[in-house]
Motif scaffolding. Sequence first.
Motif, short mmCIF file in Angstrom:
data_model
loop_
_atom_site.label_atom_id
_atom_site.label_comp_id
_atom_site.label_asym_id
_atom_site.label_seq_id
_atom_site.Cartn_x
_atom_site.Cartn_y
_atom_site.Cartn_z
N ARG A 267 44.05 26.57 32.60
CA ARG A 267 43.91 27.84 31.89
C ARG A 267 43.69 28.96 32.90
NH1 ARG A 267 41.86 27.29 25.99
NH2 ARG A 267 42.33 25.09 25.53
N VAL A 268 43.81 30.18 32.40
CA VAL A 268 43.68 31.36 33.25
C VAL A 268 42.37 32.06 32.94
CG1 VAL A 268 44.66 33.62 33.83
CG2 VAL A 268 46.17 31.65 33.46
N ALA A 269 41.69 32.48 34.01
CA ALA A 269 40.42 33.18 33.83
C ALA A 269 40.66 34.55 33.22
CB ALA A 269 39.70 33.31 35.16
N ARG A 270 40.02 34.86 32.10
CA ARG A 270 40.16 36.16 31.44
C ARG A 270 39.30 37.23 32.11
NH1 ARG A 270 39.72 34.68 24.97
NH2 ARG A 270 41.80 33.72 24.77
N VAL A 271 38.26 36.77 32.79
CA VAL A 271 37.32 37.69 33.44
C VAL A 271 37.00 37.12 34.82
CG1 VAL A 271 36.31 38.50 31.27
CG2 VAL A 271 35.33 36.50 32.43
N ASP A 272 36.38 37.93 35.68
CA ASP A 272 35.86 37.40 36.92
C ASP A 272 34.70 36.44 36.60
OD1 ASP A 272 37.59 38.88 38.50
OD2 ASP A 272 36.20 40.58 38.64
N ILE A 273 34.81 35.23 37.14
CA ILE A 273 33.77 34.24 36.90
C ILE A 273 33.03 34.00 38.22
CG2 ILE A 273 33.23 31.91 36.11
CD1 ILE A 273 35.90 31.90 34.59
N ILE B 19 27.90 29.80 34.28
CA ILE B 19 28.11 28.88 33.17
C ILE B 19 29.42 29.29 32.48
CG2 ILE B 19 27.16 28.03 30.99
CD1 ILE B 19 24.39 29.04 32.10
N VAL B 20 30.37 28.38 32.42
CA VAL B 20 31.71 28.69 31.89
C VAL B 20 31.71 28.51 30.38
CG1 VAL B 20 34.17 28.15 31.99
CG2 VAL B 20 32.76 27.99 34.07
N THR B 21 32.17 29.53 29.66
CA THR B 21 32.29 29.45 28.20
C THR B 21 33.76 29.63 27.82
OG1 THR B 21 31.97 31.82 27.86
CG2 THR B 21 29.97 30.45 27.98
N TRP B 22 34.09 29.32 26.58
CA TRP B 22 35.49 29.43 26.13
C TRP B 22 35.96 30.88 26.15
CZ3 TRP B 22 38.22 25.34 26.49
CH2 TRP B 22 37.68 24.07 26.18
N GLU B 23 35.05 31.83 26.00
CA GLU B 23 35.46 33.24 26.00
C GLU B 23 35.95 33.70 27.36
OE1 GLU B 23 32.99 32.29 22.69
OE2 GLU B 23 32.54 32.08 24.84
N MET B 24 35.63 32.94 28.41
CA MET B 24 36.01 33.34 29.77
C MET B 24 37.41 32.87 30.16
SD MET B 24 32.51 32.46 31.83
CE MET B 24 30.95 33.30 31.49
N VAL B 25 38.01 31.98 29.37
CA VAL B 25 39.28 31.39 29.79
C VAL B 25 40.32 31.51 28.68
CG1 VAL B 25 38.18 29.79 31.36
CG2 VAL B 25 38.62 29.07 29.02
#
Length: 350
Positions: free
Chosen positions: A333-339, A344-350
């Motif tokens: 998947r592609v990161a929607r935001v800078d992580i 902590i990775v959430t579904w909203e970030m990808v």
Amino acid sequence: MNTFAETFEIGGTPVGGGAPCYVIAEAGANHDRDLDVARELIDVATEAGANAVKFQTYTGQDLYSSRTPAFDYLDDDRTPQQLLDDIALPREWQPLLAEHARERGIDFFSSPFDRAAVDQLKALGVPAMKIASFEIVDLGLIEHAAGAGVPIILSTGMATYGEIEEALAAVARAGNPHVALLRCASVYPSPPEIMNLRAMPTLRQAFGVPAGLSDHTTGIATATGAAALQMDVLEKHFTLSRDRPGPDHPFAIEPDELKALVANVREVETALGNGRMEGPSALEASEMHGNARRSVIAAVEIPKGTEITEAMLTVKRPGFGIKPRDLQLVVGRVARVDIPFDEIVTWEMV
């Protein structure tokens, strides 16, 4: 069809059916024929949180033939008849002790060893009677005690299934449906390897009555452990001090141990729970479920627009993010935001 009740009450306290264990503090002969000591034993049992304090009512002459040889384990030259006469509870004390127990709010009863003792205890209004292991073959005594109309507690030390059945039949002949059976080892003290605590649920299942333990081991470990088998009744000898002279003091527990035993039994009962796996408790869910479980964490800084590889991810605590089982669903998947690193990775970030 079983003529006995699976549950009953002693002095208003439920016994059996999952109720808390009814704890009997067994004073036995540890009063040393001193009325003040007997009263102090009642006080100790009350302060420890026991449900009942129990004594024994006998005479050496009525209990033993004068020809009975001395017991080696007692290391006492007196015959059993002489010894028991010397340590017997004076029967005129019983009303005084019963009244003291009532004032302290603890049940008082005794083990009768003859029919006159049964009648005297019945007249006192005791809430139960306990038949000792050695008396389980005295069917006349058992029937007479059962006829007093109060619950009967039968110790089964050395007994066979057939002898237990005969004893229960004697209770049934008296029309008494309230009886409990206690697993017991008739050695003083009893080594743990002969205790066979698993016989308690066997007795309950085989005879359909409450079952428990009369414990003569030293210390409180065995009786505490027995609570995990959901014993309905516990009887344990106690004394003011094991240093006092007399046959029952050496294997009895002292006041602080009795208090600890009752507390331990109650703690084990509380810990048993309902046996169902229902996920986190409210206490666990309040903090530990989230903070201490694991989830997907960024192993490196992942800029917005980056296609995520497995090497960019790890699994750590806390558990607020994507579950570890779903890590492979994040890969590709592609990161929607800078992580940021360690985020902590959430579904909203990808």
